[in-house]
Design a protein around this motif. Structure first.
Motif, PDB file in Angstrom:
ATOM      1  N   UNK A  21       0.848  -1.185   0.000  1.00 42.63           N
ATOM      2  CA  UNK A  21       0.000   0.000   0.000  1.00 42.63           C
ATOM      3  C   UNK A  21       0.883   1.234   0.000  1.00 42.63           C
ATOM      4  N   UNK A  22       0.286   2.347  -0.307  1.00 38.30           N
ATOM      5  CA  UNK A  22       0.927   3.657  -0.164  1.00 38.30           C
ATOM      6  C   UNK A  22      -0.158   4.583   0.364  1.00 38.30           C
ATOM      7  N   UNK A  23       0.002   5.013   1.606  1.00 38.23           N
ATOM      8  CA  UNK A  23      -0.976   5.891   2.249  1.00 38.23           C
ATOM      9  C   UNK A  23      -0.302   7.191   2.648  1.00 38.23           C
ATOM     10  N   UNK A  24      -1.088   8.286   2.671  1.00 36.29           N
ATOM     11  CA  UNK A  24      -0.493   9.573   3.042  1.00 36.29           C
ATOM     12  C   UNK A  24      -0.124   9.629   4.519  1.00 36.29           C
ATOM     13  N   UNK A  25       1.080  10.110   4.747  1.00 36.78           N
ATOM     14  CA  UNK A  25       1.540  10.325   6.115  1.00 36.78           C
ATOM     15  C   UNK A  25       1.350  11.780   6.504  1.00 36.78           C
ATOM     16  N   UNK A  26       1.729  12.082   7.716  1.00 37.82           N
ATOM     17  CA  UNK A  26       1.567  13.444   8.223  1.00 37.82           C
ATOM     18  C   UNK A  26       2.543  14.417   7.569  1.00 37.82           C
ATOM     19  N   UNK A  27       3.558  13.887   6.888  1.00 35.24           N
ATOM     20  CA  UNK A  27       4.509  14.732   6.172  1.00 35.24           C
ATOM     21  C   UNK A  27       4.045  15.040   4.748  1.00 35.24           C
ATOM     22  N   UNK A  28       2.850  14.551   4.392  1.00 37.34           N
ATOM     23  CA  UNK A  28       2.307  14.784   3.060  1.00 37.34           C
ATOM     24  C   UNK A  28       2.802  13.801   2.017  1.00 37.34           C
ATOM     25  N   UNK A  29       3.677  12.920   2.406  1.00 35.84           N
ATOM     26  CA  UNK A  29       4.249  11.938   1.483  1.00 35.84           C
ATOM     27  C   UNK A  29       3.585  10.579   1.676  1.00 35.84           C
ATOM     28  N   UNK A  30       3.495   9.782   0.612  1.00 38.48           N
ATOM     29  CA  UNK A  30       2.972   8.419   0.770  1.00 38.48           C
ATOM     30  C   UNK A  30       4.027   7.509   1.399  1.00 38.48           C
ATOM     31  N   UNK A  76       8.619   1.218  11.892  1.00 36.30           N
ATOM     32  CA  UNK A  76       7.237   1.124  12.373  1.00 36.30           C
ATOM     33  C   UNK A  76       6.352   2.006  11.496  1.00 36.30           C
ATOM     34  N   UNK A  77       5.215   1.459  11.093  1.00 34.68           N
ATOM     35  CA  UNK A  77       4.170   2.220  10.420  1.00 34.68           C
ATOM     36  C   UNK A  77       2.885   2.016  11.199  1.00 34.68           C
ATOM     37  N   UNK A  78       2.121   3.083  11.398  1.00 34.36           N
ATOM     38  CA  UNK A  78       0.833   2.977  12.073  1.00 34.36           C
ATOM     39  C   UNK A  78      -0.257   3.445  11.126  1.00 34.36           C
ATOM     40  N   UNK A  79      -1.262   2.596  10.920  1.00 34.73           N
ATOM     41  CA  UNK A  79      -2.413   2.923  10.087  1.00 34.73           C
ATOM     42  C   UNK A  79      -3.591   3.254  10.975  1.00 34.73           C
ATOM     43  N   UNK A  80      -4.265   4.360  10.647  1.00 38.77           N
ATOM     44  CA  UNK A  80      -5.482   4.737  11.372  1.00 38.77           C
ATOM     45  C   UNK A  80      -6.594   5.039  10.372  1.00 38.77           C
ATOM     46  N   UNK A  81      -7.811   4.996  10.855  1.00 39.30           N
ATOM     47  CA  UNK A  81      -8.962   5.369  10.029  1.00 39.30           C
ATOM     48  C   UNK A  81      -9.246   6.865  10.129  1.00 39.30           C
ATOM     49  N   UNK A  82      -8.335   7.601  10.728  1.00 43.61           N
ATOM     50  CA  UNK A  82      -8.482   9.046  10.875  1.00 43.61           C
ATOM     51  C   UNK A  82      -8.050   9.772   9.608  1.00 43.61           C
ATOM     52  N   UNK A  83      -8.421  11.035   9.523  1.00 44.17           N
ATOM     53  CA  UNK A  83      -7.959  11.903   8.441  1.00 44.17           C
ATOM     54  C   UNK A  83      -6.516  12.327   8.722  1.00 44.17           C
ATOM     55  N   UNK A  84      -5.827  12.764   7.692  1.00 43.49           N
ATOM     56  CA  UNK A  84      -4.436  13.181   7.831  1.00 43.49           C
ATOM     57  C   UNK A  84      -4.288  14.267   8.897  1.00 43.49           C
ATOM     58  N   UNK A  85      -5.199  15.229   8.949  1.00 42.96           N
ATOM     59  CA  UNK A  85      -5.089  16.332   9.900  1.00 42.96           C
ATOM     60  C   UNK A  85      -5.173  15.838  11.350  1.00 42.96           C
ATOM     61  N   UNK A  86      -6.020  14.852  11.602  1.00 43.17           N
ATOM     62  CA  UNK A  86      -6.123  14.271  12.948  1.00 43.17           C
ATOM     63  C   UNK A  86      -4.819  13.583  13.316  1.00 43.17           C
ATOM     64  N   UNK A  87      -4.265  12.832  12.358  1.00 42.37           N
ATOM     65  CA  UNK A  87      -2.979  12.172  12.596  1.00 42.37           C
ATOM     66  C   UNK A  87      -1.869  13.191  12.827  1.00 42.37           C
ATOM     67  N   UNK A  88      -1.899  14.278  12.068  1.00 38.83           N
ATOM     68  CA  UNK A  88      -0.876  15.309  12.213  1.00 38.83           C
ATOM     69  C   UNK A  88      -0.884  15.902  13.619  1.00 38.83           C
ATOM     70  N   UNK A  99       5.822   7.279  11.071  1.00 40.55           N
ATOM     71  CA  UNK A  99       4.655   7.845  10.385  1.00 40.55           C
ATOM     72  C   UNK A  99       3.314   7.302  10.881  1.00 40.55           C
ATOM     73  N   UNK A 100       2.352   8.209  10.947  1.00 39.83           N
ATOM     74  CA  UNK A 100       0.949   7.844  11.125  1.00 39.83           C
ATOM     75  C   UNK A 100       0.315   7.973   9.743  1.00 39.83           C
ATOM     76  N   UNK A 101      -0.286   6.916   9.269  1.00 36.61           N
ATOM     77  CA  UNK A 101      -0.835   6.894   7.920  1.00 36.61           C
ATOM     78  C   UNK A 101      -2.351   6.911   7.964  1.00 36.61           C
ATOM     79  N   UNK A 102      -2.942   7.741   7.127  1.00 33.98           N
ATOM     80  CA  UNK A 102      -4.393   7.938   7.111  1.00 33.98           C
ATOM     81  C   UNK A 102      -5.058   7.025   6.090  1.00 33.98           C
TER      82      UNK A 102
END
Length: 166
Positions: A21-30, A76-88, A99-102
């Motif tokens: 997978x490639x999910x957006x992180x809080x740094x704006x990068x996948x 470590x990668x953490x996946x959440x069902x939250x939006x990027x802004x919540x993770x940020x 990274x927290x991934x949205x």
């Protein structure tokens, strides 16, 4: 809840390549597992949200022991069902070094663990993959407290590194 509303992941088998997978992180990068392939082992933590005390405590524990994971050549990668802004916001508040991934749609989460899109319920999960992204172990729990401890995961990583050194 009907079966059409609830999606359950097929159990991954030991040695199987974990879902890419490639999910957006809080740094704006996948970010995704392939970023670490052939270099580092990987712990993937899947939680519903970073807004509950139990889930925040879980990821804070991993952050506290992050140098121990790095010493074992593990990311470590953490996946959440939250939006990027919540993770940020959580990333900044908890000073997380990973990274927290949205994944607000749960499209990737459902490949790793149980996901109910109607209630946005996630069964917490930890996946441990070797440096080739092959599954070493996977744990599902009804709550975060029932997942393996950091100590247990580090012991698995030490064993994996012993195998790699042979």
């Amino acid at each position: 809840m009907t079966n059409s509303e609830h999606t359950s992941s097929l159990p991954l088998e030991k040695g199987q390549i974990i879902p890419a997978f490639a999910l957006p992180g809080t740094d704006g990068m996948p970010h995704g597992p392939w970023d670490y392939k052939q270099r580092e082992h990987l712990v993937v933590i899947v939680i519903r949200s970073v807004t509950t005390d139990a889930e925040r405590a879980l990821i804070h524990t991993f952050a506290t022991h992050y140098t121990d994971f790095r010493a074992e050549y593990c990311a470590i990668l953490t996946l959440t069902a939250d939006a990027v802004i919540t993770n940020l916001q959580a990333q900044e508040q908890l000073r997380l070094p990973f990274p927290l991934l949205a994944d607000p749609t749960g499209r990737i989460i459902q490949r790793y663990t149980d996901w109910d899109p109607a209630t946005r319920t996630v069964k917490p999960c930890i996946v441990l993959a070797d440096r080739y992204n092959a599954l070493y172990a996977q744990w599902h729990a009804d709550n975060e407290a029932d997942l393996p401890s950091v100590k247990e995961l580090l012991e698995h990583l030490q064993y994996m590194n012993t195998l790699c050194a042979l």
